[in-house]
Design a protein around this motif. Structure first.
Motif, PDB file in Angstrom:
ATOM      1  N   THR A  98      -5.179 -11.830   2.508  1.00 61.43           N
ATOM      2  CA  THR A  98      -4.635 -11.077   2.421  1.00 61.43           C
ATOM      3  C   THR A  98      -3.342  -9.821   3.079  1.00 61.43           C
ATOM      4  O   THR A  98      -3.408  -8.750   2.780  1.00 61.43           O
ATOM      5  N   GLU A 104       1.485  -3.139   6.751  1.00 61.36           N
ATOM      6  CA  GLU A 104       2.489  -3.006   6.015  1.00 61.36           C
ATOM      7  C   GLU A 104       3.642  -1.708   6.231  1.00 61.36           C
ATOM      8  O   GLU A 104       4.759  -1.036   6.198  1.00 61.36           O
ATOM      9  N   PRO A 116      -2.410  -1.904  -0.919  1.00 67.39           N
ATOM     10  CA  PRO A 116      -3.411  -1.297  -1.568  1.00 67.39           C
ATOM     11  C   PRO A 116      -4.533  -1.565  -0.362  1.00 67.39           C
ATOM     12  O   PRO A 116      -4.319  -2.130   0.473  1.00 67.39           O
ATOM     13  N   PRO A 117      -5.860  -0.561  -1.169  1.00 69.42           N
ATOM     14  CA  PRO A 117      -6.616  -0.606   0.186  1.00 69.42           C
ATOM     15  C   PRO A 117      -7.575  -2.361   0.349  1.00 69.42           C
ATOM     16  O   PRO A 117      -6.811  -3.027  -0.977  1.00 69.42           O
ATOM     17  N   PRO A 118      -8.543  -2.766   0.968  1.00 70.73           N
ATOM     18  CA  PRO A 118      -8.731  -3.086   1.399  1.00 70.73           C
ATOM     19  C   PRO A 118      -9.415  -4.236  -0.287  1.00 70.73           C
ATOM     20  O   PRO A 118      -8.828  -5.690  -0.225  1.00 70.73           O
ATOM     21  N   SER A 119     -10.067  -3.751  -1.328  1.00 68.68           N
ATOM     22  CA  SER A 119     -10.793  -4.410  -2.143  1.00 68.68           C
ATOM     23  C   SER A 119      -9.577  -4.709  -3.579  1.00 68.68           C
ATOM     24  O   SER A 119      -9.527  -5.586  -3.822  1.00 68.68           O
ATOM     25  N   GLY A 120      -7.943  -4.080  -2.820  1.00 68.84           N
ATOM     26  CA  GLY A 120      -7.077  -3.251  -3.582  1.00 68.84           C
ATOM     27  C   GLY A 120      -6.101  -5.933  -4.075  1.00 68.84           C
ATOM     28  O   GLY A 120      -5.898  -5.695  -4.271  1.00 68.84           O
ATOM     29  N   ARG A 121      -6.246  -5.239  -2.346  1.00 67.45           N
ATOM     30  CA  ARG A 121      -6.162  -6.598  -1.822  1.00 67.45           C
ATOM     31  C   ARG A 121      -6.514  -8.076  -2.512  1.00 67.45           C
ATOM     32  O   ARG A 121      -6.232  -8.816  -2.781  1.00 67.45           O
TER      33      ARG A 121
END
Length: 268
Positions: A98, A104, A116-121
């Motif tokens: 990820t 960033e 994106p946030p961790p869930s999006g990655r």
């Protein structure tokens, strides 16, 4: 079931091209199974051309260590991975994660969409693997190696990966053993251990330049090995027996020094 040992080398292109090619050939001649390159845009050529070059020069397996999923669209990464798998005749392994710390800032500097946030990655990693499997079709399988940290990433790796490595720093042996326990119990996934520190040498692009080897040794961290080959052999065997690691990955600068280690263990 204990998996057989194999050994890989992370070899970024940090010299002139002929010197790098000579190093690649030495790695191939020293018994290592796999040559890997990091995904550091503009610090070296792109991974795809480098790995295709290695595959043309040698019989080594090749792979990314690892694609940073936020740097490119999922389908594009999958297409490149599938293409490399085809042109290397099945010798390519797609390592994916990820993104390293500081990605960033890298995305902002390149005027790319924010990370994106961790869930999006993680969703991006899942979509990349899904697209790769679609491109591979039923008659081809490109191995996937995932670099994981949190519980959600470990769950995804258990579902889609062939090889798993943990994003480690100075975590002590007991903590790493707990991380590996579920994967080892399942017995399907190869456990890989990237060792960026050998003795007092810190491998470029495998750990932060300010990494302190003494701190890692004091913590009994898995990210460091002794530089004495005999002691390294003993410790590597222990890590396979006690934790389940069978795939060990070193930096290119210690590959020559560790060739006796590889020669002793590679057939076991």
């Amino acid at each position: 079931m204990t998996k057989p040992f194999r050994f890989g080398v992370v070899a970024p292109l940090r010299t002139d091209l002929p010197t790098w090619r000579d190093r690649v050939r030495r790695v191939a001649d020293s018994g290592y199974s796999t040559l890997l390159v990091p995904d550091f845009p503009q610090m070296q050529p792109a991974p795809g051309p480098m790995l295709a070059t290695v595959a043309a020069l040698t019989d080594l397996r090749v792979g990314t260590w690892v694609y940073a999923s936020p740097l490119r669209p999922a389908w594009l990464t999958a297409w490149e991975a599938h293409s490399l798998s085809l042109v290397t005749e099945g010798r390519f392994e797609m390592g994916i994660g990820t993104g390293r710390p500081g990605i960033e800032d890298e995305l902002r500097d390149k005027r790319m969409p924010p990370v994106p946030p961790p869930s999006g990655r993680l969703a991006g990693v899942r979509e990349t693997v899904r697209a790769l499997r679609e491109l591979d079709g039923p008659d081809h399988h490109t191995p996937v190696a995932m670099a994981v940290s949190g519980s959600k990433a470990r769950a995804l790796a258990a579902e889609v990966a062939d090889t798993v490595t943990f994003a480690l720093g100075d975590q002590p042996r007991g903590d790493v053993e707990r991380l590996a326990r579920d994967f080892r119990a399942a017995g399907k996934i190869e456990l890989a251990l990237a060792v960026p520190v050998v003795g007092d040498h810190v491998a470029p692009h495998m750990a932060s330049p300010d990494t302190d080897p003494a701190v890692l040794r004091a913590a009994d961290a898995m990210t460091v090995l002794p530089d004495d080959p005999a002691a390294a052999v003993e410790e590597i065997q222990r890590r396979r027996e006690e934790i389940g690691f069978s795939y060990f990955i070193f930096g290119a600068d210690v590959a020559d020094r560790f060739s006796p280690v590889v020669a002793e263990l590679a057939g076991r």
